[in-house]
Design a protein around this motif. Structure first.
Motif, PDB file in Angstrom:
ATOM      1  N   PRO A 200      45.665  42.836  28.617  1.00 24.36           N
ATOM      2  CA  PRO A 200      45.783  42.123  27.346  1.00 24.36           C
ATOM      3  C   PRO A 200      47.140  42.355  26.675  1.00 24.36           C
ATOM      4  O   PRO A 200      47.664  43.471  26.675  1.00 24.36           O
ATOM      5  CB  PRO A 200      44.647  42.722  26.504  1.00 24.36           C
ATOM      6  N   ARG A 201      47.694  41.279  26.091  1.00 23.66           N
ATOM      7  CA  ARG A 201      48.953  41.362  25.351  1.00 23.66           C
ATOM      8  C   ARG A 201      48.743  40.748  23.977  1.00 23.66           C
ATOM      9  O   ARG A 201      49.287  39.685  23.677  1.00 23.66           O
ATOM     10  CB  ARG A 201      50.047  40.617  26.109  1.00 23.66           C
ATOM     11  N   PRO A 202      47.934  41.373  23.146  1.00 26.49           N
ATOM     12  CA  PRO A 202      47.518  40.765  21.876  1.00 26.49           C
ATOM     13  C   PRO A 202      48.654  40.427  20.934  1.00 26.49           C
ATOM     14  O   PRO A 202      48.580  39.423  20.220  1.00 26.49           O
ATOM     15  CB  PRO A 202      46.586  41.823  21.271  1.00 26.49           C
ATOM     16  N   LEU A 203      49.699  41.234  20.888  1.00 23.24           N
ATOM     17  CA  LEU A 203      50.807  40.958  19.977  1.00 23.24           C
ATOM     18  C   LEU A 203      51.791  39.960  20.578  1.00 23.24           C
ATOM     19  O   LEU A 203      52.258  39.048  19.892  1.00 23.24           O
ATOM     20  CB  LEU A 203      51.514  42.261  19.597  1.00 23.24           C
ATOM     21  N   LYS A 204      52.123  40.117  21.863  1.00 27.01           N
ATOM     22  CA  LYS A 204      53.028  39.176  22.511  1.00 27.01           C
ATOM     23  C   LYS A 204      52.426  37.776  22.539  1.00 27.01           C
ATOM     24  O   LYS A 204      53.136  36.778  22.357  1.00 27.01           O
ATOM     25  CB  LYS A 204      53.334  39.638  23.937  1.00 27.01           C
ATOM     26  N   ASP A 205      51.132  37.691  22.768  1.00 25.65           N
ATOM     27  CA  ASP A 205      50.483  36.382  22.825  1.00 25.65           C
ATOM     28  C   ASP A 205      50.434  35.706  21.462  1.00 25.65           C
ATOM     29  O   ASP A 205      50.124  34.510  21.379  1.00 25.65           O
ATOM     30  CB  ASP A 205      49.060  36.515  23.383  1.00 25.65           C
ATOM     31  N   HIS A 206      50.734  36.444  20.404  1.00 23.93           N
ATOM     32  CA  HIS A 206      50.730  35.866  19.062  1.00 23.93           C
ATOM     33  C   HIS A 206      52.043  35.153  18.736  1.00 23.93           C
ATOM     34  O   HIS A 206      52.116  34.382  17.791  1.00 23.93           O
ATOM     35  CB  HIS A 206      50.472  36.957  18.016  1.00 23.93           C
ATOM     36  N   SER A 207      53.077  35.381  19.502  1.00 22.37           N
ATOM     37  CA  SER A 207      54.390  34.798  19.241  1.00 22.37           C
ATOM     38  C   SER A 207      54.338  33.272  19.213  1.00 22.37           C
ATOM     39  O   SER A 207      53.755  32.631  20.086  1.00 22.37           O
ATOM     40  CB  SER A 207      55.372  35.250  20.325  1.00 22.37           C
ATOM     41  N   ILE A 208      54.944  32.672  18.202  1.00 18.55           N
ATOM     42  CA  ILE A 208      54.983  31.205  18.119  1.00 18.55           C
ATOM     43  C   ILE A 208      55.750  30.631  19.304  1.00 18.55           C
ATOM     44  O   ILE A 208      55.444  29.530  19.775  1.00 18.55           O
ATOM     45  CB  ILE A 208      55.606  30.745  16.779  1.00 18.55           C
ATOM     46  N   ALA A 209      56.720  31.374  19.809  1.00 18.16           N
ATOM     47  CA  ALA A 209      57.479  30.909  20.973  1.00 18.16           C
ATOM     48  C   ALA A 209      56.574  30.745  22.187  1.00 18.16           C
ATOM     49  O   ALA A 209      56.733  29.800  22.981  1.00 18.16           O
ATOM     50  CB  ALA A 209      58.616  31.878  21.286  1.00 18.16           C
ATOM     51  N   ARG A 210      55.627  31.656  22.354  1.00 16.78           N
ATOM     52  CA  ARG A 210      54.696  31.565  23.478  1.00 16.78           C
ATOM     53  C   ARG A 210      53.746  30.382  23.298  1.00 16.78           C
ATOM     54  O   ARG A 210      53.385  29.700  24.261  1.00 16.78           O
ATOM     55  CB  ARG A 210      53.908  32.867  23.626  1.00 16.78           C
ATOM     56  N   TYR A 211      53.327  30.134  22.071  1.00 11.58           N
ATOM     57  CA  TYR A 211      52.484  28.963  21.803  1.00 11.58           C
ATOM     58  C   TYR A 211      53.217  27.693  22.210  1.00 11.58           C
ATOM     59  O   TYR A 211      52.663  26.825  22.892  1.00 11.58           O
ATOM     60  CB  TYR A 211      52.119  28.904  20.319  1.00 11.58           C
ATOM     61  N   ILE A 212      54.463  27.560  21.781  1.00 12.56           N
ATOM     62  CA  ILE A 212      55.238  26.355  22.059  1.00 12.56           C
ATOM     63  C   ILE A 212      55.467  26.190  23.560  1.00 12.56           C
ATOM     64  O   ILE A 212      55.389  25.072  24.089  1.00 12.56           O
ATOM     65  CB  ILE A 212      56.575  26.411  21.307  1.00 12.56           C
ATOM     66  N   LYS A 213      55.748  27.293  24.242  1.00 18.65           N
ATOM     67  CA  LYS A 213      55.989  27.235  25.692  1.00 18.65           C
ATOM     68  C   LYS A 213      54.793  26.658  26.426  1.00 18.65           C
ATOM     69  O   LYS A 213      54.950  25.811  27.324  1.00 18.65           O
ATOM     70  CB  LYS A 213      56.320  28.632  26.218  1.00 18.65           C
ATOM     71  N   VAL A 214      53.601  27.114  26.050  1.00 21.09           N
ATOM     72  CA  VAL A 214      52.380  26.617  26.698  1.00 21.09           C
ATOM     73  C   VAL A 214      52.113  25.164  26.299  1.00 21.09           C
ATOM     74  O   VAL A 214      51.793  24.330  27.134  1.00 21.09           O
ATOM     75  CB  VAL A 214      51.176  27.505  26.327  1.00 21.09           C
ATOM     76  N   LEU A 215      52.263  24.848  25.025  1.00 22.04           N
ATOM     77  CA  LEU A 215      51.998  23.495  24.541  1.00 22.04           C
ATOM     78  C   LEU A 215      52.929  22.476  25.191  1.00 22.04           C
ATOM     79  O   LEU A 215      52.534  21.318  25.422  1.00 22.04           O
ATOM     80  CB  LEU A 215      52.126  23.431  23.026  1.00 22.04           C
ATOM     81  N   SER A 216      54.155  22.887  25.485  1.00 25.47           N
ATOM     82  CA  SER A 216      55.118  21.962  26.091  1.00 25.47           C
ATOM     83  C   SER A 216      54.731  21.578  27.506  1.00 25.47           C
ATOM     84  O   SER A 216      55.251  20.586  28.050  1.00 25.47           O
ATOM     85  CB  SER A 216      56.513  22.598  26.085  1.00 25.47           C
ATOM     86  N   ARG A 217      53.838  22.349  28.110  1.00 29.92           N
ATOM     87  CA  ARG A 217      53.418  22.088  29.490  1.00 29.92           C
ATOM     88  C   ARG A 217      52.132  21.274  29.554  1.00 29.92           C
ATOM     89  O   ARG A 217      51.731  20.845  30.645  1.00 29.92           O
ATOM     90  CB  ARG A 217      53.197  23.414  30.229  1.00 29.92           C
ATOM     91  N   LEU A 218      51.482  21.078  28.425  1.00 28.35           N
ATOM     92  CA  LEU A 218      50.200  20.350  28.417  1.00 28.35           C
ATOM     93  C   LEU A 218      50.411  18.850  28.436  1.00 28.35           C
ATOM     94  O   LEU A 218      51.405  18.334  27.960  1.00 28.35           O
ATOM     95  CB  LEU A 218      49.406  20.758  27.176  1.00 28.35           C
TER      96      LEU A 218
END
Length: 218
Positions: A200-218
């Protein structure tokens, strides 16, 4: 053209630009918003609550209010820690919205009066900004609220009349607080994105940059 979740994620990220610091940062924000297909209408900075109001291009239509998320300062930390309810809502989140509520509502009313193309309103935000977005969306009767890594905001007694879409990435810990045992619950529809790793990476997974990275692939 990026899909709506990605665009709103990037606007939520843009809200972190410290436009209140100096003219250079304000100009940086205006350019970034324009790159995303919007024009900057207003900015808000009052007692630790910051937000930006944008108008989309003709092709996209409508307005977007993006509210800044948690920063490492005393005011935001105190907001997160005020866990008592006020009318079924997290007191700290409600108070944070109250700092800019009147100014935002007046601006939206004026922009709608002068531009019929800008009638729709979407509110978005990451982390603390997402929590405030839900309260703001209710207050402004928004057409949609979209959040990224948003904590719980309301008690089980609250029933929303506006559509809310909550994105939750991987092991992001913020959506799990405040605890349900304390009387808090999530509202709207949850969209789980990204994968949950074995570690688990609870704090890293909270980063808005990580959200955007995943959303850009959907």
């Amino acid at each position: 053209m990026a899909k709506l979740p990605e665009r709103l994620g990037r606007l939520s990220e843009a809200a972190y630009i410290k436009f209140e610091k100096n003219d250079e940062e304000y100009a940086k924000l205006a350019v970034r918003v324009q790159e995303l297909g919007y024009s900057l209408l207003s900015t808000y900075d009052e007692k630790g609550t910051q937000a930006i109001l944008c108008k989309a291009t003709v092709a996209l239509g409508g307005m977007v209010l993006a509210i800044r998320g948690t920063e490492k300062n005393k005011t935001d930390i105190l907001t997160d820690l005020r866990v008592k309810f006020y009318g079924g809502t997290h007191r700290g989140f409600r108070k944070a919205w109250g700092h800019i509520e009147s100014a935002v509502a007046n601006d939206i009313k004026e922009y709608r009066r002068t531009d019929r193309r800008g009638q729709t309103l979407v509110v978005c935000g990451h982390s603390l900004g997402g929590a405030i977005s839900i309260i703001a969306g209710e207050s402004l009767e928004a057409d949609l609220v979209m959040t990224f890594g948003c904590p719980r905001v309301h008690s089980s007694e609250v029933r929303l009349k506006i559509p809310v879409i909550r994105h939750q990435h991987g092991w992001d810990i913020v959506p799990f607080v405040p605890l349900a045992l304390m009387g808090y619950k999530h509202v709207g529809n949850r969209v789980q994105i990204g994968t949950r790793s074995w570690i688990p990476r609870p704090l890293k997974d909270h980063s808005i940059a990580r959200y955007i990275k995943v959303l850009s692939r959907l």
